[in-house]
Design an enzyme around this catalytic site. Sequence first.
Site, PDB file in Angstrom:
ATOM      1  N   GLY A   1       0.818  -1.205   0.000  1.00 24.42           N
ATOM      2  CA  GLY A   1       0.000   0.000   0.000  1.00 24.42           C
ATOM      3  C   GLY A   1       0.852   1.256   0.000  1.00 24.42           C
ATOM      4  O   GLY A   1       1.924   1.312  -0.604  1.00 24.42           O
ATOM      5  N   SER A   2       0.397   2.260   0.728  1.00 21.18           N
ATOM      6  CA  SER A   2       0.996   3.595   0.626  1.00 21.18           C
ATOM      7  C   SER A   2       2.431   3.678   1.107  1.00 21.18           C
ATOM      8  O   SER A   2       3.139   4.629   0.784  1.00 21.18           O
ATOM      9  CB  SER A   2       0.136   4.604   1.395  1.00 21.18           C
ATOM     10  OG  SER A   2      -1.141   4.719   0.793  1.00 21.18           O
ATOM     11  N   VAL A   3       2.893   2.716   1.905  1.00 17.41           N
ATOM     12  CA  VAL A   3       4.304   2.715   2.292  1.00 17.41           C
ATOM     13  C   VAL A   3       5.188   2.704   1.050  1.00 17.41           C
ATOM     14  O   VAL A   3       6.263   3.310   1.015  1.00 17.41           O
ATOM     15  CB  VAL A   3       4.610   1.495   3.189  1.00 17.41           C
ATOM     16  CG1 VAL A   3       6.111   1.330   3.384  1.00 17.41           C
ATOM     17  CG2 VAL A   3       3.936   1.647   4.545  1.00 17.41           C
TER      18      VAL A   3
ATOM     19  N   LYS B   1       4.753   4.202  -1.624  1.00 20.35           N
ATOM     20  CA  LYS B   1       4.857   5.520  -2.254  1.00 20.35           C
ATOM     21  C   LYS B   1       6.207   6.174  -1.954  1.00 20.35           C
ATOM     22  O   LYS B   1       6.641   7.060  -2.689  1.00 20.35           O
ATOM     23  CB  LYS B   1       3.717   6.427  -1.761  1.00 20.35           C
ATOM     24  CG  LYS B   1       2.334   5.980  -2.223  1.00 20.35           C
ATOM     25  CD  LYS B   1       1.245   6.806  -1.576  1.00 20.35           C
ATOM     26  CE  LYS B   1      -0.132   6.285  -1.960  1.00 20.35           C
ATOM     27  NZ  LYS B   1      -1.220   6.983  -1.251  1.00 20.35           N
TER      28      LYS B   1
END
Length: 700
Positions: A259-261, A263
């Site tokens: 997920g956003s990690v 990014k």
Amino acid sequence: MRLVQLQVFKYGEYVQKAARQQQRTINVDPPRGVVYDRNGRELAMSVQVDSIFAVPSEIPDQPSTAHLLAKVLDLDSDDVLNHLKASRSFAWIARKVDQDKSDRIRALNLRGVYFQKEAKRYYPKRELAAQVLGYVGLDDNGLAGTELQFDDDLKGIPGRMMITMDARRKWFGRVEKQPEPGANVVLTIDQNIQYIAEKELDQAMQDTHAVAGTVVVQNPRTGEILALANRPTFNPNVTKEITPADLKNHAVSDVYEPGSVFKTVTYSSAIEEHLTNPDEVISCDPGFIVVGGIRIHDSHHVGVVPVSKAYAESSDVGAVKMGLRLGPDKFYKHIKEYGFGQQTGIELPGETRGLIKPPARWSGSSIGSMSIGQEVGVTPLQVISMVSSIANDGIYTPPRIVADVTPPTSGYRQIVFHPKEQRRVISSMTAAQMRSMMQSVVLEGTARRAILNGYTAAGKTGTAQKVDPKTHLYSKTDYVGSFVGFAPVNSPALTIAVILDSARGLHQGGQVSAPVFNRIMQQSLEYLNVPHDTEIKGDPKRQLLLAKVKDSDLEEGGALDREGPGMDFSEADASNASKPDTKTVVAKEAKPSAANMGATIMPTALAAAPVTSGGMLPAPVSNATPQPAQENAPGGPMTVDVEGVVVPSLLGKSVRGVIEAAQQQGFEVSVIGSGVARGQTPAPGTRLAPGERVTVRFSR
């Protein structure tokens, strides 16, 4: 002649027959080496216990003896009796029994039943670091964890015991060869930090009702793993109760979508390639973006913000735009440089490489999905190593959990750990910019519950949808919530990753994982006597930040919606995603050059750009007929003619007003200065040619 035949010609044959009748050689297990933590505390050791055996020919009443033995040892009496009947000279009854049972058998004073001392593996801390240590079988063979990985070093060399029986069926024995103990293994684990991590993980599992959880604590400069905790877990002293699910080391063997990690990879790669900078202003409107037939949308409105703010707010739209700028080849190169898609080499069994597809296998939507941490499979070890690289000035250091293997006679000795195979993955400047951006995530973004007392902190939250095995689509109820961060910011001492699988109720990384990071990091830094780098208790800013935090403020990212039966997609989204040869395309976002890196650069409406199979924007169509900007559908993205638009007057507007006007008209703008617009180039009324932009100068 008969005497000569027996004593000379048949001598060897009869000696062998006599030995088979009278003697038996039994291996005596050696003491396994000790497993120490980094400070010399014993985590696994061998102790001397009794093993029980019988000489069946000496037992007058075998059924009665079998019944008594089975009752004390919790065995089946028929099985014990069968063992006694199978041999006349020797039969194991039970090996490595508890002291209490051994004493009870001795008290029975059974004829023909004897005791032999053997080494039994013992774990004095019970469940502590169970998946790291592993466990051993009845014959002291390592079956999991460090016990399996270093089995050849730990197990030593067996001894031999000779059992001899005389003509009266009396036995006597002697040890012919003493066993040699195994070598010792010194781990990088710190017992106290491991305890802190497991205690707080237990609390998190209780609070969130997650099905599994993982915590990894690492020294970012050396790669040493100071704690590795998993739930569910097991007690290696009670092997009968161990299940396959308990044995799983999630930090090493689990593959999940981060997920956003992830990014962090996207943004740091774009900064490293000089495709953006933290101060560049980008538009995350209208709150979603369509890439290759998939609409990716934010959980909350982010609007027009600097790149650093888009990262702090965990905007999916902003991350996808960074990924599109990179393109598949550059993006994939940086993913590999961070160590994804390959084993870290940690000294534990069962490590997986993760799942990273080469660009040749990407679909049209892959670059969008991967930019936000979906469509990639990573391990917690890979993720914490990536964040530690940023904490360590851009230098990647492989994680390690074994400091040294020492001779059995030396006991514990202080180990000076030297990292190996370090390599630079991003520049020092990029690492510094990312540390500042990651600190903003904690102070202003989705990880405000990670704010520490007396220490600065930085990190990134992640919330990834899990794939429903029944529908093979992303689930709307099951998520992996995570937070990976480090502290203190300017001189990181620790990096900590917290991953909670399928938490119930609140499930966002900033809601469930960041508080766990807070508690573990705070206690660990105090334990290590790391100097404070900000105000302690009573810091009004810290109290104010924590007081204002609401659960809704910590939500991040959004979801992936795939087109298909039952999916709600607007007609405009579908047409833009499925027709790359359309005559109207969304103007491409500006890429800062060396000349304008200091200026904030206006992004254009990339939100619904058609994407080719390689994930890149198609080339502009030069023969399109000029048309005014128009919206495709209510709430849909704006498309503009590639031949350009008429430049309006921007004088007197604020920076935000200029950006909003440029977005509405669909052209690119470079912003110089701050305050109110005092001049613009080209002048109002000019039609922009393809590739041109408007430069606006501001002053107060």
